[in-house]
Design an enzyme around this catalytic site. Structure first.
Site, PDB file in Angstrom:
ATOM      1  N   SER A 144       0.296  -5.309  -0.410  1.00 52.53           N
ATOM      2  CA  SER A 144      -0.938  -4.647   0.025  1.00 52.53           C
ATOM      3  C   SER A 144      -1.995  -4.879  -1.030  1.00 52.53           C
ATOM      4  O   SER A 144      -1.696  -5.063  -2.227  1.00 52.53           O
ATOM      5  CB  SER A 144      -0.696  -3.143   0.201  1.00 52.53           C
ATOM      6  OG  SER A 144      -1.917  -2.440   0.317  1.00 52.53           O
ATOM      7  N   TYR A 157       1.656   4.745  -3.710  1.00 51.65           N
ATOM      8  CA  TYR A 157       1.704   3.551  -2.859  1.00 51.65           C
ATOM      9  C   TYR A 157       1.265   2.311  -3.634  1.00 51.65           C
ATOM     10  O   TYR A 157       1.912   1.260  -3.568  1.00 51.65           O
ATOM     11  CB  TYR A 157       0.824   3.756  -1.624  1.00 51.65           C
ATOM     12  CG  TYR A 157       0.919   2.633  -0.620  1.00 51.65           C
ATOM     13  CD1 TYR A 157       2.070   2.480   0.167  1.00 51.65           C
ATOM     14  CD2 TYR A 157      -0.118   1.719  -0.452  1.00 51.65           C
ATOM     15  CE1 TYR A 157       2.161   1.445   1.091  1.00 51.65           C
ATOM     16  CE2 TYR A 157      -0.029   0.687   0.463  1.00 51.65           C
ATOM     17  CZ  TYR A 157       1.116   0.550   1.229  1.00 51.65           C
ATOM     18  OH  TYR A 157       1.218  -0.475   2.139  1.00 51.65           O
TER      19      TYR A 157
END
Length: 246
Positions: A144, A157
């Site tokens: 990501s 995250y």
């Protein structure tokens, strides 16, 4: 030019919805037999129906990636039945909470690291011997932009995806003299349940459909793709070069 994966075996995690679902379907349409892994049995069954309608085939493996013993067993089961694995798409992941680092509950942080990082390492450990038996083993590890942007409130995250990229780069360096090719993938903004959780006010029609990401993954796992240790950015359609050891 269409990609032919006939006779190849592919494993996809998080295959019951989103990017994993459409990737599994795309791989099956290209001829691969897909080992579809996810927690949600209903979603896997819907995937199986879609794959059969497309003329493909799949083996459903419902389990939770937090079950490390199950990941270890998975490698042994694949070896006993098929003797090798051609494609791994490590897609499954969790967001955790969008919160200041100091406010994140320990159990939330630990879950993000367990599913996103530890389970990915365990998959590598369990499946690498099988991928090395393939004449053109391919692995795509979902990352990501959060791994690089490190936006406020996205701490767990972001940290997990940075760690996953480090695992993928290290693995690529260790296997660069083999037939195994490893790519990290930053899919960008995609119409998934995780995206809806992270950006609840967003109009989903303004971001790409997960089927677009699936098409990119198909090209990254084809036998003709020979790059390794790189990051593919969907937004710009480019491979970013990581320097591998000599």
């Amino acid at each position: 030019m269409s990609i032919d994966l006939k006779g190849r075996l592919a494993l996809v995690t998080g295959a019951s919805r989103g990017i994993g679902y459409f990737t599994a379907l795309e791989l099956a349409k290209a001829g691969a037999h897909v080992i579809a892994c996810a927690r949600t049995v209903g979603g896997l069954e819907e995937l199986d129906d879609a794959i059969k309608q497309a003329g493909g085939s799949a083996t459903l493996v419902p389990f939770d990636l937090a079950d490390m013993a199950a990941i270890d067993k998975l490698g042994g089961s694949i070896f006993e039945r098929w003797g090798k694995l051609d494609i791994l798409v490590a897609n499954a992941g969790v967001l955790g909470t969008i919160s200041p680092i100091g406010h994140v509950e320990a159990k939330v942080f630990e879950k993000v690291m367990t599913i996103n990082v530890t389970a990915t390492w365990r998959l590598i450990r369990s499946l690498e011997p099988l991928l090395l038996k393939s004449d053109a083993g391919r692995a795509v590890i979902l990352s990501s932009s959060a791994a690089h942007k490190c936006k406020p409130f996205w701490g767990p995250y972001s940290a997990s995806k940075a760690a996953v990229e480090a695992l993928a780069r290290t693995w690529a360096g260790e296997t660069q003299r083999t037939a195994l090719r490893i790519t990290s993938l930053d899919p960008g903004a995609t119409r998934t349940a995780m995206r809806a959780q992270a950006v609840p006010g967003e109009d989903p029609s303004t971001v790409q459909h997960p089927s677009e990401v699936a098409k990119a993954i198909l090209s990254l796992v084809s036998p003709g793709f020979t790059e390794t240790g790189k990051l593919f950015e969907m937004r710009k359609g480019r491979l970013l070069d990581y320097r591998l050891p000599d």
